[in-house]
Design an enzyme around this catalytic site. Structure first.
Site, PDB file in Angstrom:
ATOM      1  N   HIS A 111       1.387  -1.343  -0.153  1.00 26.67           N
ATOM      2  CA  HIS A 111      -0.237   0.082   0.102  1.00 26.67           C
ATOM      3  C   HIS A 111       1.206   1.186   0.145  1.00 26.67           C
ATOM      4  CE1 HIS A 111      -3.602  -1.902   0.814  1.00 26.67           C
ATOM      5  NE2 HIS A 111      -3.395  -2.602   1.413  1.00 26.67           N
ATOM      6  N   ASN A 183     -10.288  -3.057   2.026  1.00 27.36           N
ATOM      7  CA  ASN A 183      -9.598  -3.231   1.175  1.00 27.36           C
ATOM      8  C   ASN A 183     -10.989  -3.129  -0.362  1.00 27.36           C
ATOM      9  OD1 ASN A 183      -7.170  -4.093   1.169  1.00 27.36           O
ATOM     10  ND2 ASN A 183      -7.634  -5.381   0.873  1.00 27.36           N
ATOM     11  N   HIS A 375      -4.092   1.399  11.628  1.00 27.38           N
ATOM     12  CA  HIS A 375      -4.580  -0.270  12.981  1.00 27.38           C
ATOM     13  C   HIS A 375      -6.426  -0.237  13.520  1.00 27.38           C
ATOM     14  CE1 HIS A 375      -2.969  -3.342  15.798  1.00 27.38           C
ATOM     15  NE2 HIS A 375      -2.890  -1.925  16.611  1.00 27.38           N
TER      16      HIS A 375
END
Length: 740
Positions: A111, A183, A375
């Site tokens: 990413h 995603n 996170h």
């Protein structure tokens, strides 16, 4: 006044126009552009400062050192004479060069190439009965920052490669920061996070030559996924049009994993997150993506920023699929802890719980988009994790990564990462510590600091880990038997697509495997496809010149899921881009009428002319030019209006522009190329008057679907807008014999 004074064309680089000569009168730095926003000005420990968000920007009229010392020269090093050696005492040179030498931080392992935007999330309150998360209560508005990204490429790679995209959202809630790290594909390559280094090493460029960049069309990737057949479901999504989205604005998002909601009474519900774009889910076609990678590798990040600057704010509805939190954590035979599985929406409808609007671009890419740290363990009361073995590893990996990339454990104090809730964590010191902690007792229990900080109860917003009874078990390295089905969901996805979309999947597999050197890898992947769908396998095998193998597993069939197809609906058109091909002989009043009609629909009109400047008098009905035959390419536009015969421009000469083609003919060959590409990529084309000559020169029949003409601009725009709502003129794509 120019005719376009009220039409907002994105791309303005600064908050006021640049002067022709270098400015010499001292002044304060320019403010951000209207479309830009900086992170909220809270302290390193989350306290409101009352300062404007721009307070962290550089200030003052004069150039200074990092310590605020004003400078009179930054173009010449301090030397022993004009031709002498540079002196070590040049403190300004040393500071300037040393800082430059250390400007970069390690890019993300995956990413790495991303784009970000600020926005706001407004909750509908429809989830309030299943979660006590405060930001999901009715009408609560929460600031957000979103980062979109590709997975495989480096920071310098192209946007429109075939790849999975990241879709990560940071919610700055008053109960702490919540990160939804997702995603654009709801399933993952692997079932257990211990294999994450393996899939990334396989998908990244080959370690000996560092090629190919940002591509999965190579031996190591297909070697891994053909041996680890649990990757077949994700690979099928990636080989579909989902792997080359038209825009971040038209890209679906998924939380991938199953999470747990906890309500005020402590009852739990399992959920899967979905982001549904208000403009629909749309993709590029493969040739279009390849052209863009060469013409405009920044296509997706430019599209996002331009849309926000033009006021066409992207919106997504956040929804959840809900499931009973049963002991086996299964639903309709699907293991909810298996990250390679999704649940069809027909079995578990997506229930909308809020809407997100992205309404501001970052002020500084590095400070915000590059340094933002997500996170999945950044949780809030009412949302908890499950025992998904991929998610469990991510809970460790993301934190470990941020410490490495951002220079230590204090990355949460970087402005873009700062919580907008009070922080009293008793964590101290460390590299890049920006807080100035008080007190004498950073431990608890204590009496020296009056006992502060105190533990919270659930009644005042404490995070409570869900008590979960664990069955008697054996410590072992093993998956449950329900993880063994590697093909049924790939089959479900493929058979849920329209014939055109299935054609694109076949082409993608044929292209990707055709780039592999080893015949054994191509044969092994064909063996996996045989277990997915016999016609798919046969078509790909034919393209590779190999025999199609027989299936080796009995794979159950299931009903198709219409929600998986991108074709068939209509969606809002705001933020789309339409090119208007015009020249000095065009009906300029009609061109301006078309521009205004498109702008009224929220569509960005870009005029393409033989040269830059204006068509006609600048201050008397003239038409401003945004693109020329030299700079325009069909891939930038969702539709094209032809308002000119497009006679050859003076620079349409071979050797000056590779797009110009051979000399001769009554139409500029670059206009012909633009029109033939738009036609081939199934885009709508509108025309009036002499525009029909350009269509004829391009060999485009006017009785083809998606070719419209009208006597006036408003009627033409109306017809074109209706076609744009379906994204493409799909009737122009004949399905192959294998799929018809």
């Amino acid at each position: 006044m120019p005719e376009d004074s009220n039409i907002q064309i994105p791309g303005v680089p600064a908050s006021e126009p640049a002067s022709l000569q270098e400015p010499t009168t001292p002044r304060e730095p320019l403010p951000p552009k209207p479309d830009q926003q900086a992170p909220e000005a809270v302290s390193p420990t989350g306290s409101p400062t009352g300062a404007p968000a721009t307070a962290r920007a550089q200030s003052g009229q004069y150039l200074t050192t990092a310590q605020g010392l004003r400078l009179g020269d930054t173009d010449h090093s301090l030397k022993a004479g004009s031709r002498g050696p540079i002196l070590l005492q040049d403190h300004h040179l040393r500071e300037k060069i040393t800082h430059f030498d250390h400007e970069r931080i390690p890019e993300r392992v995956v990413h790495a190439r991303g784009a970000g935007a600020h926005g706001v999330f407004r909750s509908y309150g429809t989830a309030a009965n299943i979660t006590r998360a405060g930001f999901l209560a009715k009408d609560v508005e929460t600031p957000v920052f979103v980062r979109f990204s590709t997975v495989l490429g480096s920071r310098g790679s192209a946007d429109t490669v075939r790849d999975t995209r990241g879709f990560s959202t940071k919610f700055y809630t008053d109960e702490g920061t919540y990160d939804l790290v997702g995603n654009n594909i709801p399933v993952f390559f692997i079932q257990d996070g211990i294999k994450f280094p393996d899939i990334v090493h396989a998908a990244k460029p080959h370690p000996d030559r560092e090629i190919p960049q940002a591509q999965s069309a190579h031996d190591t990737f297909w070697d891994f996924v053909s041996l680890h057949t649990e990757a077949q479901a994700h690979t099928m999504w990636n080989m579909s049009d989902r792997g080359i989205p038209r825009s971040y604005r038209t890209m679906e998002g998924f939380g991938v994993h199953t999470f747990r909601f906890v309500n005020a009474e402590g009852r739990t519900t399992l959920v899967k997150f979905h982001w549904k774009p208000k403009q629909g889910v749309h993709s590029l076609v493969w040739e279009e993506a390849q052209i863009i990678n060469g013409m405009d590798p920044d296509f997706h990040r430019r599209d996002l920023a331009d849309a926000i600057e033009a006021g066409a704010f992207p919106e997504w509805e956040l929804g959840v699929q809900t499931f009973p939190d049963t002991e086996d954590q299964m639903f309709e035979g699907i293991d909810l802890l298996d990250p390679t599985k999704f649940v069809p929406e027909e079995l578990a409808p997506v229930q909308p719980i809020g809407v997100m609007t992205l309404n501001a671009n970052p002020t500084n890419y590095f400070a915000e988009t590059e340094q933002v740290a997500f996170h999945p363990g950044h949780l809030v009361p009412g949302i908890d994790v499950t025992n998904d073995p991929l998610l469990q590893v991510r809970l460790f990996s993301y934190l470990d990564t941020q410490i490495s990339r951002l220079g230590g454990p204090n990355f949460a104090q970087i402005p873009i990462n700062r919580p907008q809730a009070p922080v009293n964590d008793m964590l101290r010191d460390g590299m890049h510590q920006q807080a100035v902690h008080g007190g004498a007792a950073p431990y608890r229990p204590n009496s020296l600091d009056g006992g502060c900080p105190f533990l919270a109860g659930q009644d005042v917003g404490a995070f409570i880990d869900v008590p979960e009874e664990l069955a008697a078990s054996i410590k072992e390295r093993k998956n449950p038997a329900s993880f063994d089905d590697h093909f049924s969901q790939a089959r479900l996805f493929f058979r849920s697509l329209s014939p055109v979309e299935r054609d694109h999947v076949i082409q993608a597999y044929t292209f990707e495997l055709g780039k592999c050197y080893e015949k054994s890898i191509r044969e092994r992947q064909l063996a996996a496809l045989a277990n997915v769908d016999a016609e798919l396998c046969a078509a790909v095998a034919k393209g590779l010149g190999l025999p199609a193998p027989e299936a080796t597993e009995q794979v159950p069939d299931s009903d198709p899921s219409p929600a998986l197809s991108q074709i068939g609906g209509t969606w809002p058109v705001a933020g789309r881009v339409v090119g208007i091909l015009a020249d000095a002989d065009s009906d300029l009043a009609a061109v301006n009428a078309a521009r205004k009609a498109l702008d009224a629909e929220g569509i960005v009109p870009l005029v393409i002319a033989p040269a830059g400047g204006f068509l006609g008098p600048e201050n008397d009905g003239g038409v401003p030019v945004q693109r020329t035959y030299l700079t325009a390419r069909s891939t930038e536009f969702d539709a094209v209006i032809v308002a000119a015969s497009a006679a050859p421009a003076p620079d349409a000469a071979p050797g000056l522009d590779a797009k110009a083609g051979a000399p001769g003919g009554g139409t500029d060959p670059r206009a012909v190329l633009l029109l033939t590409e738009a036609y081939r990529h199934a885009k709508a084309i509108g025309t009036w008057n002499s525009g029909t000559e350009a269509l004829a020169a391009a060999g485009i029949p006017q009785d083809t679907p998606g070719i419209v003409s009208a006597d006036d601009a408003e009627s033409l725009v109306s017809e074109l807008t209706a076609l744009l709502a379906a994204h493409r003129v799909w009737e122009r794509f004949p399905a192959s014999a294998a799929q018809s």
